[in-house]
Design an enzyme around this catalytic site. Sequence first.
Site, PDB file in Angstrom:
ATOM      1  N   PRO A   2       0.855  -1.253  -0.027  1.00 50.03           N
ATOM      2  CA  PRO A   2       0.046   0.061   0.072  1.00 50.03           C
ATOM      3  C   PRO A   2       0.790   1.277   0.082  1.00 50.03           C
ATOM      4  O   PRO A   2       1.740   1.300   0.542  1.00 50.03           O
ATOM      5  CB  PRO A   2      -0.864  -0.010   1.211  1.00 50.03           C
ATOM      6  CG  PRO A   2      -0.656  -1.568   1.717  1.00 50.03           C
ATOM      7  CD  PRO A   2       0.829  -2.243   1.082  1.00 50.03           C
ATOM      8  N   GLU A   3       0.420   2.244  -0.734  1.00 49.08           N
ATOM      9  CA  GLU A   3       1.233   3.375  -0.790  1.00 49.08           C
ATOM     10  C   GLU A   3       0.335   4.639  -0.131  1.00 49.08           C
ATOM     11  O   GLU A   3      -0.866   4.275   0.198  1.00 49.08           O
ATOM     12  CB  GLU A   3       1.674   3.802  -2.316  1.00 49.08           C
ATOM     13  CG  GLU A   3       2.328   2.617  -2.803  1.00 49.08           C
ATOM     14  CD  GLU A   3       3.296   3.199  -4.057  1.00 49.08           C
ATOM     15  OE1 GLU A   3       3.804   4.225  -4.291  1.00 49.08           O
ATOM     16  OE2 GLU A   3       3.489   2.027  -4.811  1.00 49.08           O
ATOM     17  N   LYS A  51       2.409   7.120   4.809  1.00 49.48           N
ATOM     18  CA  LYS A  51       1.834   5.625   5.019  1.00 49.48           C
ATOM     19  C   LYS A  51       1.300   5.308   6.341  1.00 49.48           C
ATOM     20  O   LYS A  51       0.983   4.109   6.639  1.00 49.48           O
ATOM     21  CB  LYS A  51       2.927   4.632   4.328  1.00 49.48           C
ATOM     22  CG  LYS A  51       3.130   4.937   2.899  1.00 49.48           C
ATOM     23  CD  LYS A  51       4.109   3.794   2.532  1.00 49.48           C
ATOM     24  CE  LYS A  51       4.775   4.112   1.277  1.00 49.48           C
ATOM     25  NZ  LYS A  51       6.092   3.023   0.917  1.00 49.48           N
ATOM     26  N   ARG A 246      12.049  -5.929  -5.147  1.00 48.08           N
ATOM     27  CA  ARG A 246      11.398  -5.138  -6.023  1.00 48.08           C
ATOM     28  C   ARG A 246      11.799  -4.247  -6.897  1.00 48.08           C
ATOM     29  O   ARG A 246      12.508  -3.441  -6.673  1.00 48.08           O
ATOM     30  CB  ARG A 246      10.372  -3.983  -4.980  1.00 48.08           C
ATOM     31  CG  ARG A 246       9.716  -4.841  -4.039  1.00 48.08           C
ATOM     32  CD  ARG A 246       9.127  -3.973  -3.025  1.00 48.08           C
ATOM     33  NE  ARG A 246       7.779  -4.738  -2.321  1.00 48.08           N
ATOM     34  CZ  ARG A 246       6.620  -4.293  -2.921  1.00 48.08           C
ATOM     35  NH1 ARG A 246       6.487  -3.268  -3.814  1.00 48.08           N
ATOM     36  NH2 ARG A 246       5.664  -4.996  -2.566  1.00 48.08           N
TER      37      ARG A 246
END
Length: 259
Positions: A2-3, A51, A246
């Site tokens: 989640p950003e 976040k 990533r």
Amino acid sequence: MPEGDTVFLTAHRLRLALVGKTLVRSDFRVPRYATVDLVGDLVEEVGSYGKHLFIRTTTASIHTHLKMEGEWRTYCAGERWTRPRVHARVVLGTDDTEAVGFSLGTVEVLRRADEHTATDHLGPDLLGPNWDAAEAVRRLARHPAQPVGLALLDQRNLAGIGNIYRSEVCFLRKVHPATPIDAVPDLLALVNEAHRVLTEAAHRPPWRALVYGRQRRPCQRCGTRIEVRPLAETNPASDRITQRERGIYYCPRCQPEPA
Ligand SMILES: [Zn+2]
């Protein structure tokens, strides 16, 4: 992962579900806060910073971070949960609603006056009311040799960007993610682009990525195949494991590698 826009939208959803209501149940399924009981507290506000999410009650601020797999879901009282109960970390109930935080990365119950300790180290919040582009530029410029693709992830520079938006921002600005900060042609424009992209994602969902997740597919600008690769780890404060795993997506033609 989640950003900032996901957290912003989560805060909005929790605000609608909880604010102005009294807690009739509070259940913290983390050892450190297992005995905390907020029953009788009024939920006054729900906010986000980067976040980080804050549910503010009469006596406390519940600080949570979604990290990799976390999410908050809301249910009508008595409704069956849609994720396994064993993943629940926080349960907050009102007369008509249950908010459940599943698989949260961080759970802290802070005094309201101490809430700032969770965010003091962070750069300006891209989605916050006090967003400050010049301050974000100043913070980025402190580490001139850092690759821009890593610097955008470092929440101490600016708060809210994760793997998706760092790829997008570099693509939109036509900078290769390995470009050192001091070789980025216009840092203010880069920071403004980040602000624009995240704001759009938060206020006009669903947002569609131009480059993220499109490896081997044609660049929407020039048709060259999009590539994905990890960036060398140079920042000890960022998450080493996720950094290695990533990749960052870019167009090798629109975003030429720095010399
Ligand atoms: Zn291209």
